[in-house]
Each structure stands twice: as structure tokens, then as C-alpha cells.
Design a protein around this motif. Structure first.
Motif, PDB file in Angstrom:
ATOM      1  N   THR A   1      49.924  44.296  36.978  1.00 14.53           N
ATOM      2  CA  THR A   1      48.720  43.753  37.608  1.00 14.53           C
ATOM      3  C   THR A   1      47.563  44.752  37.540  1.00 14.53           C
ATOM      4  O   THR A   1      47.768  45.948  37.754  1.00 14.53           O
ATOM      5  CB  THR A   1      49.022  43.367  39.072  1.00 14.53           C
ATOM      6  OG1 THR A   1      50.122  42.449  39.063  1.00 14.53           O
ATOM      7  CG2 THR A   1      47.834  42.687  39.730  1.00 14.53           C
ATOM      8  N   PHE A   2      46.382  44.215  37.224  1.00 14.57           N
ATOM      9  CA  PHE A   2      45.176  45.037  37.062  1.00 14.57           C
ATOM     10  C   PHE A   2      44.031  44.409  37.862  1.00 14.57           C
ATOM     11  O   PHE A   2      44.070  43.206  38.137  1.00 14.57           O
ATOM     12  CB  PHE A   2      44.780  45.095  35.572  1.00 14.57           C
ATOM     13  CG  PHE A   2      45.866  45.673  34.703  1.00 14.57           C
ATOM     14  CD1 PHE A   2      45.890  47.029  34.398  1.00 14.57           C
ATOM     15  CD2 PHE A   2      46.881  44.858  34.210  1.00 14.57           C
ATOM     16  CE1 PHE A   2      46.903  47.563  33.615  1.00 14.57           C
ATOM     17  CE2 PHE A   2      47.901  45.391  33.422  1.00 14.57           C
ATOM     18  CZ  PHE A   2      47.906  46.750  33.126  1.00 14.57           C
ATOM     19  N   PRO A   3      43.024  45.216  38.188  1.00 21.50           N
ATOM     20  CA  PRO A   3      41.891  44.642  38.929  1.00 21.50           C
ATOM     21  C   PRO A   3      41.234  43.498  38.161  1.00 21.50           C
ATOM     22  O   PRO A   3      40.796  42.515  38.750  1.00 21.50           O
ATOM     23  CB  PRO A   3      40.928  45.823  39.094  1.00 21.50           C
ATOM     24  CG  PRO A   3      41.783  47.048  38.953  1.00 21.50           C
ATOM     25  CD  PRO A   3      42.891  46.678  38.009  1.00 21.50           C
ATOM     26  N   THR A   4      41.120  43.620  36.826  1.00 22.76           N
ATOM     27  CA  THR A   4      40.538  42.548  36.012  1.00 22.76           C
ATOM     28  C   THR A   4      41.381  42.370  34.753  1.00 22.76           C
ATOM     29  O   THR A   4      42.095  43.286  34.339  1.00 22.76           O
ATOM     30  CB  THR A   4      39.106  42.897  35.537  1.00 22.76           C
ATOM     31  OG1 THR A   4      39.191  44.045  34.681  1.00 22.76           O
ATOM     32  CG2 THR A   4      38.172  43.185  36.699  1.00 22.76           C
ATOM     33  N   PHE A   5      41.253  41.196  34.134  1.00 20.81           N
ATOM     34  CA  PHE A   5      41.972  40.953  32.873  1.00 20.81           C
ATOM     35  C   PHE A   5      41.526  41.940  31.798  1.00 20.81           C
ATOM     36  O   PHE A   5      42.329  42.413  31.010  1.00 20.81           O
ATOM     37  CB  PHE A   5      41.736  39.524  32.394  1.00 20.81           C
ATOM     38  CG  PHE A   5      42.558  38.499  33.119  1.00 20.81           C
ATOM     39  CD1 PHE A   5      43.946  38.573  33.127  1.00 20.81           C
ATOM     40  CD2 PHE A   5      41.957  37.439  33.784  1.00 20.81           C
ATOM     41  CE1 PHE A   5      44.723  37.618  33.782  1.00 20.81           C
ATOM     42  CE2 PHE A   5      42.710  36.475  34.445  1.00 20.81           C
ATOM     43  CZ  PHE A   5      44.099  36.570  34.444  1.00 20.81           C
ATOM     44  N   ALA A   6      40.221  42.225  31.758  1.00 22.99           N
ATOM     45  CA  ALA A   6      39.722  43.123  30.714  1.00 22.99           C
ATOM     46  C   ALA A   6      40.422  44.477  30.800  1.00 22.99           C
ATOM     47  O   ALA A   6      40.754  45.084  29.778  1.00 22.99           O
ATOM     48  CB  ALA A   6      38.206  43.267  30.827  1.00 22.99           C
ATOM     49  N   GLU A   7      40.682  44.931  32.034  1.00 27.31           N
ATOM     50  CA  GLU A   7      41.359  46.228  32.195  1.00 27.31           C
ATOM     51  C   GLU A   7      42.824  46.178  31.770  1.00 27.31           C
ATOM     52  O   GLU A   7      43.434  47.213  31.508  1.00 27.31           O
ATOM     53  CB  GLU A   7      41.261  46.688  33.650  1.00 27.31           C
ATOM     54  CG  GLU A   7      39.869  47.213  33.991  1.00 27.31           C
ATOM     55  CD  GLU A   7      39.631  47.298  35.480  1.00 27.31           C
ATOM     56  OE1 GLU A   7      39.856  48.373  36.064  1.00 27.31           O
ATOM     57  OE2 GLU A   7      39.223  46.276  36.074  1.00 27.31           O
TER      58      GLU A   7
END
Ligand SMILES: Nc1ncnc2c1ncn2[C@@H]1O[C@H](COP(=O)(O)OP(=O)(O)O)[C@@H](O)[C@H]1O
Ligand SMILES: [Mg+2]
Length: 385
Positions: free
Chosen positions: A79-85
Motif C-alpha cells: 500500500t502506498f499513499p498514491t498509485f503513482a508512488e
């Protein structure tokens, strides 16, 4: 610099452990993971905070001591803060270490900039990396140019609002929710002016988007989205499969059409203009005598993609059509990767896919079958870009 296919082929074929099938946690990720798990692969989802529980919790894979799946289908969720990350260079390193093959879908090409996918995402993609951009209607070379070059039927385009002389659909993004649509219909230049002014006033669309909007003839007839699969591993005459057919459920459009006319007329002018936000999918089959033409369109699309975007389409793709009263499908949109509507046959299999494969064949499973086939013949390089 665009990522070289040969480099991705070297990475994929150099993986020492069996590949892990990965996808961003959205769109068709459960179908992709379910199919991969069914074929014995481990699965990895790259999730965005706030949307991770579907994968990390509800569909988490549980395996017995022998590794057999007893529940769920997603082995790991990062899991990441945003998909791009979720595809940042440091993550790419980990993805390669884990032998991941990334399945592209519309969430990947919507949430990760296309330039990044094309030039910086150094993880093998199971499918056609160089084609993802043609789904963008605002590109000079887009799916319309490809379809036209391939001699495929597309809705007639209007040069501008003054040319509107019958029901047209105007395609532009929503003003605020950029990934959603601000589509509307108009049957005359006058209606175009009135509706567009109203929609700009409401904050649904913007004037700059309107100036570059595509205006095309409205094709009267039901929507049939044809979910195909193209295999580069088998002789050309066996390579194209029609797996299944879906349609979209759109809000507010589908809510409006479920109201009797009297109730529709009670609504404010603003609410009478439907919005086209996809909220789900339904399943369809097609009148059998139309199938021959459907395959012809699929074959022509494959050929056009191979001649203009070598190596061309690999794996699942979707031709989105309206079928008119003459039985002719007109293609208004294309998915050059797994289509979102394939979810209708998640785990159940697609009707035509099952008839072909003699067992439940969803799009996710079909892709995993293809990877297995490639591995057994040491041809994985032919599936990745
Ligand atoms: N030319 C057309 N004629 C009739 N309906 C259309 C046409 N183009 C699009 N539509 C309708 O609008 C919906 C979304 O259009 P589409 O081009 O697929 O947009 P998007 O790229 O946002 O998916 C379709 O599902 C269909 O119902
Ligand atoms: Mg579409």
C-alpha cells in the motif's frame, strides 16, 4: 527515452523464480488475481491508501501448509499513499526482485502518467506498453486514427458544432473529476450552444475542454463491448478469441432511463442532462449471425495494431461498439488492454470463452493460461514489453 522492449524481455526471462502476477489495486485487479491464482501463480496488488482493504483484507489469499489456496486470491498487497508512488523507482527494484509481471489496465494508465509508463517504468508489462497512449482521445494519433487506418467503422466526426445536423455526442472530460466524463448530446448547433452553456455554468465542463472536444454522430443502438484475446503464441488463424461481451451501467444515465417520461419531465433541466459515470457492468451475448462480423472487426484491429504499433496487441483487448438496426457494430472506443467490463465474468468465465476452452475462462484466467503456455515453451519474452 522509451523503454526498450528487449530490456524488459531480458528481465522477464531472467527471473529465477516463477513470475508473480501484479496489478494496481483497481479496475480489474480481482479478475487478474483470481485468474492468476487459479493457474497457480502468486499475486501482488499495488494499492492506494484508503482503497487497500479490498485486496489486503477481503480478497487476501489464505493457503494451507502445502501452499494450496483455500480462500481469496491476493497473496500480497503493498500500500502506498498514491498509485503513482506504487511504481516509483525504489518500488520497481522490489518488483523485479519479486519476479513481477505487471498487467496493465485503465487504472494504471489513468493514475500513472503515460510518459512515466513509456519511459521510466522498468518492470515487464504483460501486454502492449506502446499502445496505451492511443486511448487518449486528445492525442493526435489515437484509437480513431488506428481504426480509420485499419478500415474499421467509427462514428462520423463533426468538424465543429456548426456542422451538427442530427443527434451527436460531445466527448470531453468532466471539469472537476478529470478522469470522469462531461459528455452530452446535441442534435443542432443551437442545442449544442444551450447545453454547453448550461454545463459550463454548472461546473460540469470547461470552455477550453469544449474547444477541443470530439463531436461525433450518435449511433442509435445498444452498446456491446467485445472482449477479445489475441495470442502471439499460436498460429495466426487460431490467435484471436472472442471471450465475452459486456455493457456499462452509467450514472445518472441508467437512473434516468428507468424513470417513466412523466417523471423525467418533472426534473430540472440540469438533471435531465445525463452524466456518464461508469458504476458497473452487465453481461450480454450477441445475436449469432452478427458474430462473423464481430470476428472480422477483431481480426482487422489485430492487423492494424501489428502494422502501426509493432509488436501490436498482446493479450486482452476490447472493442466498444453500438450496434445499429442493420446489425453493424460501430466502434466508438477501444481498450488496448483488459477492459473494465470483463469483471462480469470474473471467476465464472466468459460465455464464448468457456465454449472455446471447455472450462470457465475469464479474461484474468486467460491471461494466466497464456503466461503458463509461454513459460512451458520458454517464450515469455513474446508476451512482455
Ligand atoms: N458515437 C456514440 N454513439 C452512441 N453512444 C456513444 C457513442 N460514443 C460513446 N457513446 C456512449 O458513451 C459511453 C462512453 O463513451 P466512450 O467513448 O467509451 O468514453 P470513455 O472513453 O470515457 O470510456 C459509451 O458507453 C456509450 O454508451
Ligand atoms: Mg469507453
Amino acid at each position: 527515452m522509451p523503454i526498450e522492449r528487449a530490456a524488459m524481455q531480458r528481465i522477464a526471462t531472467g527471473y529465477e523464480r516463477p513470475p508473480v502476477i501484479g496489478a494496481l489495486g483497481s479496475h480489474s485487479a480481482i479478475d487478474i488475481a483470481d485468474g492468476a491464482a487459479h493457474e497457480g501463480f502468486h499475486t501482488l496488488i499495488l494499492a492506494q491508501q484508503g482503497r487497500e482493504r479490498t485486496y489486503a483484507n477481503y480478497f487476501r489469499a489464505q493457503r494451507d501448509s502445502s501452499g494450496k489456496l483455500v480462500r481469496g486470491c491476493i497473496d500480497e498487497t503493498w500500500t502506498f499513499p498514491t498509485f503513482a508512488e506504487s511504481v516509483a523507482p525504489s518500488v520497481q527494484e522490489r518488483l523485479r526482485q519479486e519476479s513481477v509481471l505487471l498487467v496493465p489496465h485503465r487504472a494504471l494508465s489513468s493514475y500513472v502518467p503515460l510518459e512515466f509508463i513509456e519511459n521510466e517504468l522498468e518492470v515487464p508489462i504483460l501486454g502492449s506498453r506502446n499502445m496505451l497512449r492511443i486511448e487518449e482521445r486528445t492525442e493526435r494519433e489515437n484509437y480513431y486514427t488506428l481504426l480509420k487506418a485499419g478500415g474499421l467503422p467509427i462514428p462520423e466526426a463533426m468538424p465543429g458544432p456548426d456542422a451538427i445536423d442530427g443527434l451527436c455526442i460531445v466527448k470531453l472530460p468532466h471539469a472537476a473529476r478529470r478522469l470522469e466524463r462531461g459528455f452530452f448530446t446535441a442534435a443542432s448547433p443551437e442545442e449544442f450552444r444551450i447545453k454547453s452553456e448550461q454545463l459550463i455554468h454548472d461546473g460540469t465542463i470547461t470552455a477550453p475542454d469544449l474547444a477541443t472536444a470530439r463531436i461525433e454522430k450518435y449511433v442509435l443502438g445498444p452498446v456491446f463491448n467485445f472482449n477479445f484475446f489475441y495470442s502471439p503464441l499460436v498460429p495466426r488463424e487460431d490467435a484471436l478469441e472472442l471471450l465475452g461481451v459486456d455493457e456499462r451501467r452509467e450514472s445518472s444515465l441508467d437512473g434516468l432511463v428507468r424513470l417513466p417520461a412523466a417523471q423525467q419531465l418533472e426534473m430540472s433541466a440540469r438533471h435531465r442532462i445525463p452524466e456518464y459515470t461508469v458504476v458497473g457492468h452487465g453481461t450480454l451475448t450477441v445475436r449469432e449471425s452478427l458474430l462473423e462480423e464481430v470476428y472480422r472487426l477483431g481480426e482487422r484491429f489485430v492487423e492494424a495494431s501489428r502494422s502501426r504499433y509493432a509488436p501490436g496487441i498482446i493479450g486482452p483487448f476490447c472493442l466498444q461498439t453500438c450496434v445499429d438496426s442493420a446489425g453493424q457494430p460501430t466502434i466508438f472506443d477501444v481498450a488496448v488492454r483488459i477492459g473494465g467490463g470483463t469483471n462480469i465474468h470474473l471467476s465464472l468465465g466468459h460465455p464464448y470463452g468457456n465454449a472455446l476452452w471447455r472450462e470457465p475462462m475469464s479474461s484474468g484466467r486467460r491471461l494466466a493460461v497464456e503466461v503458463k503456455h509461454a513459460l512451458s515453451e520458454e517464450r515469455l519474452g513474446e508476451l512482455v514489453t
